[in-house]
Design a protein around this motif. Structure first.
Motif, PDB file in Angstrom:
ATOM      1  N   ALA A 130       0.908  -1.163  -0.062  1.00 54.01           N
ATOM      2  CA  ALA A 130      -0.072   0.069  -0.025  1.00 54.01           C
ATOM      3  C   ALA A 130       0.871   1.226   0.090  1.00 54.01           C
ATOM      4  O   ALA A 130       0.605   2.092  -0.614  1.00 54.01           O
ATOM      5  CB  ALA A 130      -1.018  -0.126   1.316  1.00 54.01           C
ATOM      6  N   MET A 131       1.966   1.272   0.564  1.00 54.25           N
ATOM      7  CA  MET A 131       2.734   2.581   0.800  1.00 54.25           C
ATOM      8  C   MET A 131       3.544   2.641  -0.563  1.00 54.25           C
ATOM      9  O   MET A 131       3.563   3.661  -1.077  1.00 54.25           O
ATOM     10  CB  MET A 131       3.989   2.224   2.058  1.00 54.25           C
ATOM     11  N   ARG A 132       3.782   1.653  -1.365  1.00 54.02           N
ATOM     12  CA  ARG A 132       4.343   1.782  -2.503  1.00 54.02           C
ATOM     13  C   ARG A 132       3.572   2.292  -3.442  1.00 54.02           C
ATOM     14  O   ARG A 132       3.699   3.242  -4.277  1.00 54.02           O
ATOM     15  CB  ARG A 132       5.012   0.294  -3.050  1.00 54.02           C
ATOM     16  N   ALA A 133       2.251   1.885  -3.433  1.00 52.75           N
ATOM     17  CA  ALA A 133       1.239   2.362  -4.213  1.00 52.75           C
ATOM     18  C   ALA A 133       0.806   3.725  -3.995  1.00 52.75           C
ATOM     19  O   ALA A 133       0.549   4.591  -5.062  1.00 52.75           O
ATOM     20  CB  ALA A 133      -0.030   1.499  -4.209  1.00 52.75           C
ATOM     21  N   ALA A 134       0.897   4.172  -2.666  1.00 51.84           N
ATOM     22  CA  ALA A 134       0.658   5.469  -2.352  1.00 51.84           C
ATOM     23  C   ALA A 134       1.818   6.518  -2.929  1.00 51.84           C
ATOM     24  O   ALA A 134       1.414   7.623  -3.275  1.00 51.84           O
ATOM     25  CB  ALA A 134       0.586   5.558  -0.861  1.00 51.84           C
ATOM     26  N   MET A 135       2.885   6.045  -2.933  1.00 53.98           N
ATOM     27  CA  MET A 135       3.859   6.828  -3.581  1.00 53.98           C
ATOM     28  C   MET A 135       3.771   6.780  -5.018  1.00 53.98           C
ATOM     29  O   MET A 135       4.181   7.938  -5.442  1.00 53.98           O
ATOM     30  CB  MET A 135       5.559   6.194  -3.010  1.00 53.98           C
ATOM     31  N   HIS A 136       3.196   5.911  -5.778  1.00 59.27           N
ATOM     32  CA  HIS A 136       2.982   6.059  -7.182  1.00 59.27           C
ATOM     33  C   HIS A 136       1.631   7.252  -7.478  1.00 59.27           C
ATOM     34  O   HIS A 136       1.876   7.951  -8.150  1.00 59.27           O
ATOM     35  CB  HIS A 136       2.568   4.919  -7.603  1.00 59.27           C
ATOM     36  N   ALA A 137       0.653   6.975  -6.520  1.00 58.86           N
ATOM     37  CA  ALA A 137      -0.402   7.979  -6.625  1.00 58.86           C
ATOM     38  C   ALA A 137      -0.366   9.358  -6.186  1.00 58.86           C
ATOM     39  O   ALA A 137      -0.877  10.312  -6.801  1.00 58.86           O
ATOM     40  CB  ALA A 137      -1.479   7.407  -5.654  1.00 58.86           C
ATOM     41  N   PHE A 138       0.743   9.504  -5.205  1.00 58.72           N
ATOM     42  CA  PHE A 138       1.122  10.884  -5.022  1.00 58.72           C
ATOM     43  C   PHE A 138       2.585  11.217  -4.888  1.00 58.72           C
ATOM     44  O   PHE A 138       3.462  11.258  -4.064  1.00 58.72           O
ATOM     45  CB  PHE A 138       0.727  11.360  -3.483  1.00 58.72           C
TER      46      PHE A 138
END
Length: 322
Positions: A130-138
């Motif tokens: 989830a943290m990796r995906a969040a860094m992609h999203a923001f």
């Protein structure tokens, strides 16, 4: 779940189960999503949105809108908790973020089922995905704060940036020469680390590092630590398969560069542990929740007692105090 991912039936130890996986053929996946886009079937539409969650990137709606400096990240589990409970958890993050103009990124743990099944990992590892995906999203955010679904943010009046992220705030509370593995670990945080150089902030319990609440800076060291921590070599190592915190402990003990970018802070700053039995043993007072603390963490509440009951009690108290 079988309509969300590709799967095959497996039998291990005499017990039948389904193994879920992401398709290797990107084109076939793209065609499948295209078909669901053309479909008016609500299930197809929901499936398409579910699979595209990890591909979304925050784009300001106007030239005056900027990317948030801080993004709060949370995973929620629809197989463990009732919808009413999960709604409270998500609303808690939204309320805090709205008060401080932060971003919010929430994912279902079930979205990462194929990755978790790959090496038989427990759901605790999903926080890294989830943290990796969040860094992609923001991509333009400066910091990402992971807060576990078993935790509540209790103080909307506290601005995380001035509270802990500014060097002048972080410096005085950094636990230097602190054993990474309590109580007598040989590897300790460095006394020479400057607060402005810190990319990873985490707390401890009396037994281990506590990954229920941690902060990563969006820089090469923060992203690098996340990539190392979620690497398949760690995820499939027998000791770490069901212990994401043991993997982190090993990582910090054997990678001095990453340890030099890490700060352990007192538990009550961002992760006060709630004791359901009301019993505080000697040496545990500094880790336990006190009235007025910023965050309360009901760690392992699903194993011993009901998370929903605890969250509901604190949630009602917060609502009454408004």
């Amino acid at each position: 779940m079988k309509c969300l991912f590709h799967h095959f039936d497996s039998e291990f130890g005499g017990e039948a189960s389904k193994v879920y996986y992401y398709p290797d053929d990107d084109e076939s996946e793209s065609n499948e999503l295209k078909d669901s886009e053309d479909s008016k079937n609500p299930l197809d539409i929901a499936k398409k949105k579910f699979k595209e969650n990890g591909k979304k990137v925050f784009r300001p709606s106007s030239s005056s809108t900027k990317s948030p400096e801080i993004v709060i990240v949370t995973n929620v589990d629809f197989e463990m908790f009732e919808l009413s409970h999960l709604t409270k958890i998500v609303q808690n993050r939204v309320n805090y973020a709205h008060s401080n103009k932060y971003g919010v990124y929430v994912r279902w743990i079930q979205e990462f089922t194929p990755s978790l099944q790959e090496f038989g990992n427990d759901s605790g590892w999903a926080k890294l995905f989830a943290m990796r995906a969040a860094m992609h999203a923001f991509p333009n955010a400066k910091y990402f704060w992971y807060v576990d679904q078993n935790s509540l943010i209790l103080r909307n009046d506290i601005d995380l940036m001035s509270y802990i992220l500014k060097p002048s705030s972080l410096g005085p509370i950094m636990l230097k020469e602190q054993p990474v593995l309590l109580p007598y670990g040989a590897i300790k945080t460095y006394k020479s680390v400057k607060p402005e150089d810190v990319s990873f902030i985490i707390t401890q319990t009396t037994e281990s590092l506590n990954s229920d609440s941690f902060i990563l800076r969006n820089d090469v060291y923060g992203r690098g630590l996340l990539e190392f921590w979620s690497d398949p070599l760690f995820r499939k190592y027998p000791t770490f398969v069901n212990n994401v915190e043991a993997a982190l402990t090993h990582l910090l003990q054997w990678h001095p560069v990453l340890l030099s970018k890490t700060s352990i802070v007192p538990a009550r700053t961002i992760c006060s542990t709630h004791d359901a039995n009301g019993l505080v043993l000697p040496g545990q007072e500094a880790y336990r929740y006190h009235d007025g603390d910023f965050v309360v963490d009901f760690k392992n509440c699903g194993k011993d007692f009901h998370c929903e009951t605890l969250v509901d009690a604190f949630y009602k108290k917060m609502e009454a105090a408004k």
